[in-house]
Design an enzyme around this catalytic site. Structure first.
Site, PDB file in Angstrom:
ATOM      1  N   SER A 188       7.352 -42.512   5.983  1.00  0.00           N
ATOM      2  CA  SER A 188       7.524 -43.910   6.364  1.00  0.00           C
ATOM      3  C   SER A 188       8.917 -44.200   6.917  1.00  0.00           C
ATOM      4  CB  SER A 188       7.219 -44.820   5.180  1.00  0.00           C
ATOM      5  OG  SER A 188       8.031 -44.500   4.063  1.00  0.00           O
TER       6      SER A 188
ATOM      7  N   ARG B  62       5.163 -32.085  10.365  1.00  0.00           N
ATOM      8  CA  ARG B  62       4.573 -30.825   9.908  1.00  0.00           C
ATOM      9  C   ARG B  62       3.060 -30.820  10.081  1.00  0.00           C
ATOM     10  NH1 ARG B  62       2.471 -30.011   4.947  1.00  0.00           N
ATOM     11  NH2 ARG B  62       3.391 -31.976   4.250  1.00  0.00           N
ATOM     12  N   ARG B  63       2.434 -31.999   9.916  1.00  0.00           N
ATOM     13  CA  ARG B  63       0.977 -32.087   9.914  1.00  0.00           C
ATOM     14  C   ARG B  63       0.455 -32.514  11.288  1.00  0.00           C
ATOM     15  NH1 ARG B  63      -0.043 -35.916   4.921  1.00  0.00           N
ATOM     16  NH2 ARG B  63      -2.182 -35.808   5.742  1.00  0.00           N
TER      17      ARG B  63
ATOM     18  N   LYS C  39      18.472 -39.741   0.650  1.00  0.00           N
ATOM     19  CA  LYS C  39      19.262 -40.313  -0.437  1.00  0.00           C
ATOM     20  C   LYS C  39      19.007 -39.509  -1.704  1.00  0.00           C
ATOM     21  CE  LYS C  39      19.232 -44.922   1.628  1.00  0.00           C
ATOM     22  NZ  LYS C  39      18.919 -46.359   1.473  1.00  0.00           N
TER      23      LYS C  39
ATOM     24  N   LYS D 253      21.722 -45.124  -6.728  1.00  0.00           N
ATOM     25  CA  LYS D 253      20.974 -46.384  -6.899  1.00  0.00           C
ATOM     26  C   LYS D 253      19.506 -46.112  -7.189  1.00  0.00           C
ATOM     27  CE  LYS D 253      18.817 -46.277  -2.749  1.00  0.00           C
ATOM     28  NZ  LYS D 253      17.423 -46.583  -2.350  1.00  0.00           N
TER      29      LYS D 253
ATOM     30  N   ASP E 242      22.279 -51.940  -1.277  1.00  0.00           N
ATOM     31  CA  ASP E 242      21.163 -51.023  -1.473  1.00  0.00           C
ATOM     32  C   ASP E 242      20.684 -51.061  -2.921  1.00  0.00           C
ATOM     33  OD1 ASP E 242      19.293 -49.210  -0.653  1.00  0.00           O
ATOM     34  OD2 ASP E 242      20.669 -47.521  -0.448  1.00  0.00           O
TER      35      ASP E 242
ATOM     36  N   THR F  36      16.841 -52.108  -4.010  1.00  0.00           N
ATOM     37  CA  THR F  36      16.016 -51.071  -4.627  1.00  0.00           C
ATOM     38  C   THR F  36      15.632 -51.416  -6.054  1.00  0.00           C
ATOM     39  OG1 THR F  36      17.170 -49.448  -3.252  1.00  0.00           O
ATOM     40  CG2 THR F  36      15.869 -48.587  -5.060  1.00  0.00           C
TER      41      THR F  36
ATOM     42  N   SER G 254      10.079 -51.145  -3.615  1.00  0.00           N
ATOM     43  CA  SER G 254      10.892 -49.970  -3.927  1.00  0.00           C
ATOM     44  C   SER G 254      10.081 -48.912  -4.673  1.00  0.00           C
ATOM     45  CB  SER G 254      12.096 -50.388  -4.782  1.00  0.00           C
ATOM     46  OG  SER G 254      12.683 -49.275  -5.422  1.00  0.00           O
TER      47      SER G 254
END
Length: 335
Positions: free
Chosen positions: A11, A32-33, A106, A191, A244, A248, A254
């Site tokens: 996403s 990859r797919r 992250k 975070k 952030d 989150t 989130s």
């Protein structure tokens, strides 16, 4: 016109490719797919990770890394953080000699405790000035609807940061540059761990006082670790830190907050993992974050109980008692 190759059709990778393309950057998306790649090329939509979002006609997708990277000024990496090293070893021969490598990830690598930019420099054998990081409060479902948002572009080379800033600038997506790569990456990685804790508290039915406490004390943990690693403390008060963290920890969009909330409601780890379609980076990174903190003798009690709940069989109730029964220490300078 700048050219970008985005590696990862999840996403966030798909959404950032959309941002780059709408900003006028020639963009190729590697996946990859083959079924997802074909769907993007044929229907202008990523049916699995971004259903209902129309992608720009200028984006093309491929399963061939060499094709994706051909002539790229920016190679954007948007894969799960724990897979970066292995993937980058495969892709390394195709990286253009002057391309800037951009991390959207992250996390902190298990085993080495390295930040993603450090892994990139090591595996791709490029200097720090050729590695940039994008971070901030970027909840994908909102971005996919073109809702206004801001982010941080971090790079030790200000000219490189400015080029990337221009390549993804839109009326609804504003970026700020920052030379503090360490602080921006730590804010983005830790975070996620704090969001797991906030989610657990929410799932247990605990109130806003507890959530506010976890967020502010969590920010203190991030700042303490950042201080010993040479980060600029001002970074943690900005988009890549507090911004952030708040998004989150508070948003139902989130992944990490939702993962923790399910644990707090009494689901087992196996049940939550089975119900989670996309990567919640904090689940794996919490261990490496805690190991990094221990290496530098930094206290991170929230991170410690998150590891206990996620990996060591501690119940959410036991974690709450452990946190609240700690010996209070003086509050110095907010940390």
């Amino acid at each position: 016109m700048s050219r970008a190759a985005v590696f990862g059709t999840g996403s966030w990778g798909t959404t950032f490719a959309m941002i780059l393309a709408e900003a006028g950057t020639s963009t190729t998306l590697w996946g990859r797919r083959a079924e997802i790649v074909d769907a993007i090329n044929e229907t202008r939509e990523n049916p699995e990770y971004l259903p209902g979002t129309r992608l720009p006609d200028t984006i093309r997708a491929t399963t061939d890394p060499a094709e994706a990277m051909a002539g790229a000024d920016f190679v954007v990496l948007a894969v799960p953080s724990q897979t970066l090293r292995a993937n980058l070893r495969t892709w390394k021969p195709h990286i253009p000699p002057d391309a800037v490598l951009v991390s959207l990830m992250k996390g902190v690598e298990l085993g080495t405790c390295k930040r993603m930019s450090e892994v990139i420099c090591e595996v791709a054998e490029v200097p720090e000035r050729r590695v940039a990081v994008v971070s901030g409060p970027n909840l994908v479902p909102e971005l996919a609807r073109r809702q206004p948002a801001a982010a941080v572009v971090a790079c030790s080379d200000e000219e490189v940061a400015a080029r990337l800033q221009e390549a993804c600038h839109l009326p609804w997506f504003r970026t700020y540059t920052n030379p503090d790569v360490v602080g921006v990456e730590l804010g983005g990685a830790v975070k996620n761990v704090i969001a797991l804790a906030v989610g657990v508290a929410a799932g247990m039915g605990l109130g806003d006082n507890v959530r506010a406490t976890l967020m502010t004390r969590g920010l203190a943990e991030i700042a303490r670790l950042g201080a010993v690693l040479g980060a600029d403390q001002h970074t943690f008060a900005g988009l890549a830190g507090m911004g952030d963290l708040v998004a989150t920890c508070t948003s139902p969009l989130s992944r990490n907050r939702t993962f923790g909330e399910n644990l707090g409601r009494g689901m087992t780890m196996a049940e939550v993992v089975a119900a989670t379609k996309q990567t919640a980076e904090g689940v794996k990174s919490c261990e490496s974050v805690l190991e990094l903190a221990k290496k530098h003798d930094v206290e991170m009690p929230i991170t410690e109980v998150v590891v206990g709940v996620v990996h060591d069989g501690m119940t959410p109730g036991e974690a709450a008692v452990l946190l609240m029964s700690r010996t209070p220490k003086p509050e110095r300078y907010g940390v």
